[in-house]
Design an enzyme around this catalytic site. Structure first.
Site, PDB file in Angstrom:
ATOM      1  N   GLU A 181       0.851  -1.179   0.000  1.00  0.00           N
ATOM      2  CA  GLU A 181       0.000   0.000   0.000  1.00  0.00           C
ATOM      3  C   GLU A 181       0.898   1.244   0.000  1.00  0.00           C
ATOM      4  O   GLU A 181       1.873   1.263   0.753  1.00  0.00           O
ATOM      5  CB  GLU A 181      -0.913   0.029   1.229  1.00  0.00           C
ATOM      6  CG  GLU A 181      -1.916   1.169   1.142  1.00  0.00           C
ATOM      7  CD  GLU A 181      -2.928   1.186   2.288  1.00  0.00           C
ATOM      8  OE1 GLU A 181      -2.848   0.314   3.180  1.00  0.00           O
ATOM      9  OE2 GLU A 181      -3.778   2.073   2.274  1.00  0.00           O
ATOM     10  N   ALA A 212       1.970  -0.084  10.716  1.00  0.00           N
ATOM     11  CA  ALA A 212       1.648  -1.481  10.418  1.00  0.00           C
ATOM     12  C   ALA A 212       0.824  -1.531   9.147  1.00  0.00           C
ATOM     13  O   ALA A 212       0.417  -0.491   8.618  1.00  0.00           O
ATOM     14  CB  ALA A 212       0.850  -2.095  11.570  1.00  0.00           C
ATOM     15  N   ASN A 241      -2.338  -6.309   5.430  1.00  0.00           N
ATOM     16  CA  ASN A 241      -2.394  -7.331   4.372  1.00  0.00           C
ATOM     17  C   ASN A 241      -3.286  -8.502   4.787  1.00  0.00           C
ATOM     18  O   ASN A 241      -3.241  -8.957   5.920  1.00  0.00           O
ATOM     19  CB  ASN A 241      -0.991  -7.867   4.115  1.00  0.00           C
ATOM     20  CG  ASN A 241       0.031  -6.770   4.038  1.00  0.00           C
ATOM     21  OD1 ASN A 241      -0.060  -5.897   3.189  1.00  0.00           O
ATOM     22  ND2 ASN A 241       0.975  -6.762   4.970  1.00  0.00           N
ATOM     23  N   GLU A 255      -5.432  -2.760  12.697  1.00  0.00           N
ATOM     24  CA  GLU A 255      -5.124  -3.603  11.530  1.00  0.00           C
ATOM     25  C   GLU A 255      -6.100  -4.764  11.447  1.00  0.00           C
ATOM     26  O   GLU A 255      -6.556  -5.134  10.363  1.00  0.00           O
ATOM     27  CB  GLU A 255      -3.679  -4.117  11.570  1.00  0.00           C
ATOM     28  CG  GLU A 255      -2.611  -3.045  11.712  1.00  0.00           C
ATOM     29  CD  GLU A 255      -2.737  -1.881  10.747  1.00  0.00           C
ATOM     30  OE1 GLU A 255      -3.210  -2.076   9.619  1.00  0.00           O
ATOM     31  OE2 GLU A 255      -2.373  -0.745  11.138  1.00  0.00           O
ATOM     32  N   HIS A 261      -9.402  -3.725  10.008  1.00  0.00           N
ATOM     33  CA  HIS A 261      -9.374  -3.520   8.559  1.00  0.00           C
ATOM     34  C   HIS A 261      -9.848  -4.762   7.801  1.00  0.00           C
ATOM     35  O   HIS A 261     -10.220  -4.657   6.629  1.00  0.00           O
ATOM     36  CB  HIS A 261      -7.943  -3.211   8.098  1.00  0.00           C
ATOM     37  CG  HIS A 261      -7.616  -1.739   8.027  1.00  0.00           C
ATOM     38  ND1 HIS A 261      -8.456  -0.808   7.474  1.00  0.00           N
ATOM     39  CD2 HIS A 261      -6.500  -1.060   8.404  1.00  0.00           C
ATOM     40  CE1 HIS A 261      -7.872   0.392   7.531  1.00  0.00           C
ATOM     41  NE2 HIS A 261      -6.697   0.270   8.096  1.00  0.00           N
ATOM     42  N   GLU A 312      -9.788   4.204   6.245  1.00  0.00           N
ATOM     43  CA  GLU A 312      -8.956   4.671   7.355  1.00  0.00           C
ATOM     44  C   GLU A 312      -9.751   5.438   8.411  1.00  0.00           C
ATOM     45  O   GLU A 312      -9.580   5.221   9.604  1.00  0.00           O
ATOM     46  CB  GLU A 312      -7.772   5.491   6.838  1.00  0.00           C
ATOM     47  CG  GLU A 312      -6.805   4.708   5.946  1.00  0.00           C
ATOM     48  CD  GLU A 312      -6.227   3.463   6.609  1.00  0.00           C
ATOM     49  OE1 GLU A 312      -6.402   3.281   7.825  1.00  0.00           O
ATOM     50  OE2 GLU A 312      -5.605   2.654   5.888  1.00  0.00           O
TER      51      GLU A 312
HETATM   52  N1  HT7 Z   1      -3.195   0.974   5.689  1.00  0.00           N
HETATM   53  C1  HT7 Z   1      -1.863   1.091   6.126  1.00  0.00           C
HETATM   54  C2  HT7 Z   1      -1.171   2.164   5.363  1.00  0.00           C
HETATM   55  C3  HT7 Z   1       0.304   2.014   5.245  1.00  0.00           C
HETATM   56  C4  HT7 Z   1       1.086   2.756   4.363  1.00  0.00           C
HETATM   57  C5  HT7 Z   1       0.774   3.735   3.463  1.00  0.00           C
HETATM   58  C6  HT7 Z   1       1.825   4.333   2.731  1.00  0.00           C
HETATM   59  C7  HT7 Z   1       3.129   3.916   2.927  1.00  0.00           C
HETATM   60  C8  HT7 Z   1       3.438   2.934   3.851  1.00  0.00           C
HETATM   61  C9  HT7 Z   1       2.388   2.360   4.567  1.00  0.00           C
HETATM   62  N2  HT7 Z   1       2.413   1.379   5.529  1.00  0.00           N
HETATM   63  C10 HT7 Z   1       1.117   1.159   5.929  1.00  0.00           C
HETATM   64  C11 HT7 Z   1      -1.742   1.347   7.577  1.00  0.00           C
HETATM   65  C12 HT7 Z   1      -3.033   1.486   8.283  1.00  0.00           C
HETATM   66  O1  HT7 Z   1      -3.651   2.514   8.249  1.00  0.00           O
HETATM   67  O2  HT7 Z   1      -3.511   0.549   8.850  1.00  0.00           O
HETATM   68 ZN    ZN Z   2      -5.515   1.833   8.683  1.00  0.00          ZN
END
Ligand code: HT7
Ligand code: ZN
Length: 876
Positions: free
Chosen positions: A121, A262, A265, A298, A301, A320
């Site tokens: 992501e 975090a 995935n 997490e 999600h 988010e």
């Molecule tokens: N959804 C995840 C977002 C995230 C992210 C975005 C951009 C670059 C690195 C990253 N690592 C994780 C985290 C979350 O909101 O749960």
């Molecule tokens: Zn998140």
């Protein structure tokens, strides 16, 4: 770099129904073979052209339905692979080579320590293979990992493990199949020499789920808390949202090098080790609480993000904002709901309001961006959560649950929009939220001003509210929003009076929404509400529970504020009243010495001695606003005056309440074994606050800090003692304590991070020369985002009097770091820019120096998209 616009969204020409990936992990490089099942989208364009995303890939092979593609059929650019002449259905095989060991951006597949891991992501998957790397393209993934089994005994991907075989060459091949369709951003792979802690969870329908946390061997004793937090989260999501887990296994992996906290995935969450590993000796209570919240976030999600995902990245807050709202409700249920609300409001007021008032201001649903990684912001996350929270306030808990049930049922397996979320809330409750949706579209923090008029003859209080939302970049002239105003009326004896809202006429002569409820619906530029049946003028308590993310302009006298600090039945507003009082004191103390007013002293004595109160709450009530928080209430911002004012008030409180802080500390000292549970945590919070004041005002307090530092078995108390010693004003003592701490903990990287940040963020120690020394220290590593945050982030965001050095040296140091990181890790470089984006709000002599550093960054060749976007918008 070009902007991308929400209005340009259109569906892709092809879907990818199946994705089969083979990773051949070799020493110097990884070869990735992707077999994609392509199906034409009947609703898409029909040009027969497929344009896949790809970055930093070496293309080794390309076949279509088994035939090698001729060079005339495809074109490769730095960011795309286009194939022409396609029909309805194809199997496309792509072979690429990538270099995880030299991937310092930590996007795509990279190495952290001795392991391989991924971060896809938002757009990291395109660094693994050519793909339709967009969240509306959802596919069933099968992943084969081939590696030397002795070096990488653990090989993981999403879903369930379906095969584990030895190949003829002695290497091992492991296969994972994820039956749930998902976008590429939720793909994950991990390979390493890891140990795991295992547990089980039985879901509400009786299914057995295996839970595993994988860590490097030295960390195996730091997994229990996260595993427990995971089980609490799973149960809570069943009980509160009716959501059950959907695979046979749920895995978490801790990695040291990670750009954020975090990543959710599917079935294989990857965590920054700082957000998952804890034991009493090494993690503070705050770290435990953060771990619990992030594990929950997490996990939640899995439904709000994975089962129902985003159509495009403009919808990021769909997952988010909603998930932050869910994790906040969870934390409120696990600990004190009031304290959680205070924490969240502090964050919104300090960081989100600053963003909303600066050059990077954007709506919760942005309409354009240059680099999506720049939009993982407090506006998308925290303001997004506040907006969901307002829907919850408007619909009530039951109505909100009906809405979320409908949302999950209606959209399970789909990639949808914020509009779909709100529509489910509307349809399940028969309400029209059209006006409310402005919260998603309009950037900026609304300012609500309130004026009261008590009419004795009518025994009524007239409350006139006005709202106005400032212009923000690209948005001039805002419309009034639907603002839920939760309020209370307090009688002279401190008791709440019943709130009776009489029909009132607004300025336009229309009848307003009225109710006996305590939540008013304020929807116009100006509205008057009339409260009847009031024999005496009440004290008004506005925006209880921080019912909307707005700035409030409402004059109350110090006596009224003190009265509310004592009596307001709403814990959040008790805290807020205290903070307002303290802000006034700090303002006065900028100019002169300060003495704590006697009436305030008495109230504080009462708070410190009343053993029936929640100690965590008392601690918050007596904590001064941070310098960053104060800055948000100042215009222009003079960081040195803020520092001086706060320091004087702190000393005045410490001196006036010395005896009470000492007694409070003694009362709360406990000899029970450390447990990271709410009651103990609350007691430690107040005990250590008392120690911090006590040690500012007396040698006895410093001696106590020294004793606590040397004798405790837990990091909460050790760190609190270390901070007290650093703040003691005795430089030698501070340095000795820091040296002893490093001696004790030099082999524990996460504790060393705390050691780095406690110095870098300190008003007493965080000088430029110390920061330079720390950047040269053996413990520092430019490749590790946690180390960068601990030194440079702490310096620029916390040690404000040094960062804002009048010669501009602090800004220069930050700009140097940004320029260096622009080449290696653009996401981190861009995040470090935030303090510089505030240059317009500072006093002129600082503002100009900051601007000059921004201009220096802007003039660098080869700026990443990430840094370019923030710098150019900041200077525009
Ligand atoms: N959804 C995840 C977002 C995230 C992210 C975005 C951009 C670059 C690195 C990253 N690592 C994780 C985290 C979350 O909101 O749960
Ligand atoms: Zn998140």
């Amino acid at each position: 770099p070009q902007s991308i616009y929400l209005k340009d969204y259109c569906q892709p020409e092809y879907w990818i129904s199946q994705t089969e990936l083979t990773f051949d992990l070799q020493d110097d490089a990884t070869v990735v073979t992707a077999v994609l099942t392509l199906e034409a989208n009947s609703a898409g364009a029909q040009s027969g052209v497929l344009e896949l995303h790809g970055q930093q890939l070496e293309l080794l092979g390309l076949t279509l339905d088994g035939d090698v593609l001729g060079t005339g059929r495809y074109t490769v650019t730095d960011e795309t692979l286009s194939i022409t002449g396609l029909a309805q259905q194809h199997f496309l095989t792509i072979v690429t080579r990538i270099y995880p060991a030299t991937n310092t951006a930590l996007e795509g597949l990279y190495r952290s320590g001795g392991m391989y891991c991924t971060q896809c992501e938002a757009e990291g998957f395109r660094r693994i293979t050519y793909y339709l790397d967009r969240p509306d393209v959802m596919s069933v993934f099968t992943t084969h990992i081939i590696a030397d089994g002795s070096r990488y005994p653990v090989m993981l991907s999403n879903g369930n493990c379906t095969a584990d075989e030895m190949l003829a060459d002695g290497r091992r091949k492991v296969t994972w199949l994820d039956p749930h369709r998902k976008p590429a951003y939720l793909f994950a792979l991990v390979a390493g020499d890891l140990l795991n802690k295992e547990d089980r969870f039985t879901t509400m329908s009786g299914r057995d789920v295996t839970l595993k946390i994988f860590v490097e061997p030295q960390n195996i004793d730091k997994t229990d808390y996260a595993l427990d937090a995971l089980k609490r989260s799973m149960r809570w999501d069943e009980e509160v949202y009716g959501r059950e887990y959907d695979l046979d296994i749920f895995m978490i992996v801790a990695v040291d090098d990670f750009n954020m906290g975090a990543m959710e995935n599917k079935g294989l969450n990857i965590f920054n080790s700082s957000c998952v590993l804890a034991n009493p000796a090494t993690a503070t209570d705050a770290a435990y609480q953060r771990i619990e919240a992030i594990v929950a976030h997490e996990y939640f999600h899995n439904w709000s993000g994975n089962r129902v995902t985003c159509r495009d990245w403009f919808q990021l807050s769909l997952k988010e904002g909603f998930t932050v709202f869910r994790d906040a409700s969870f934390s409120a249920d696990m600990h004190s709901a009031t304290v959680k609300r205070i924490e969240d409001a502090k964050m919104v007021r300090t960081v989100q309001f600053a963003e909303d008032g600066g050059p990077m201001a954007h709506p919760v649903q942005p309409d354009s961006f240059i680099e999506i990684a720049n939009f993982y912001t407090v506006t998308i996350y925290e303001k997004g959560a506040e907006v969901v929270g307002m829907i919850h306030k408007i619909l009530g808990a039951e109505g909100f649950r009906k809405g979320s049930d409908l949302y999950f049922d209606r959209h399970d397996g789909q990639a949808v929009t914020i509009h779909d979320f709100v529509a489910a809330m509307e349809d399940a409750n028969g309400v029209d939220l059209t006006l409310f949706k402005l919260w998603y579209k309009q950037a900026g923090t609304p300012v609500v001003s309130a004026a009261v008029d008590y009419r004795e003859d009518e025994q009524a209080l007239y409350l006139t509210l006005r709202q106005q939302c400032p212009d923000t970049p690209g948005q001039i002239g805002k419309q009034p929003m639907w603002i839920p105003v939760q309020l209370g009326l307090i009688a002279a004896d401190g008791q709440d009076l019943p709130v009776q809202v009489a029909p009132a006429l607004n300025t336009a002569g229309m009848e307003t929404w009225t109710s006996a409820s305590q939540v008013l619906h304020f929807t116009e530029a100006e509205q008057t509400f009339v409260f009847s049946g009031l024999a005496q003028p009440p004290v008004l308590s506005l925006f209880r529970d921080f019912s909307a993310p707005v700035k409030v302009e409402f004059q109350q006298s110090p006596q009224e504020l003190l009265f509310r600090l004592q009596h307001d039945s709403d814990g959040f507003n008790r805290w807020d009243a205290g903070q307002r009082l303290m802000l006034d004191w700090i303002d006065q103390a900028r100019l002169d010495e300060f003495e704590l007013p006697e009436d305030a002293r008495q109230v504080m004595v009462q708070l410190l001695t009343d053993e029936t109160l929640d100690p965590a709450m008392v601690s918050y009530l007596l904590t001064l606003p941070s310098e960053a928080y104060i800055a948000e209430f100042s215009d222009p911002v003079d960081p040195h005056a803020i520092h001086l004012g706060r320091k004087r008030v702190r000393l005045a409180m410490a001196m006036a309440l010395n005896e009470q802080f000492a007694a409070c500390y003694q009362r709360l000292v406990s000899h029970a074994e450390y447990q990271p549970e709410p009651q103990q945590m609350a007691a430690r919070t107040l005990k250590n606050l008392a120690l911090s004041y006590w040690s500012v005002a007396s040698d006895a307090g410093i001696r106590q800090a020294l004793a606590q530092f040397g004798s405790t078995d837990n990091m909460t108390d050790q760190m609190a003692a270390l901070v007290a010693l650093i703040n003691s004003g005795d430089d030698e003592l501070a340095q000795q304590s820091l040296d002893a701490f490093y001696q004790q903990w030099q082999n524990d990287s996460l504790v060393v991070n705390q050691w780095l940040s406690v110095q870098s963020g300190s008003a007493d120690l965080g000088t430029l020369s110390r920061i330079q020394q720390l950047l040269e220290h053996e413990a520092f590593d430019w490749r590790n985002p946690n180390k960068i945050r601990s030194v440079i982030g702490a310096f620029a965001n916390q040690a404000l009097c040094h960062f804002h050095a009048v010669d501009g040296s602090g800004y220069e140091l930050l700009a140097d770091a940004i320029i260096r990181l622009n080449a290696t890790n653009p996401q981190i470089a861009s995040r470090l820019l935030t303090p510089l984006t505030k240059w317009r709000r500072l006093i002129p002599e600082l503002s100009e120096q900051m601007k000059a550093q921004l201009e220096r960054v802007a003039a660098q060749p080869d700026l990443s998209r990430d840094v370019y976007e923030v710098v150019s918008k900041s200077l525009a």
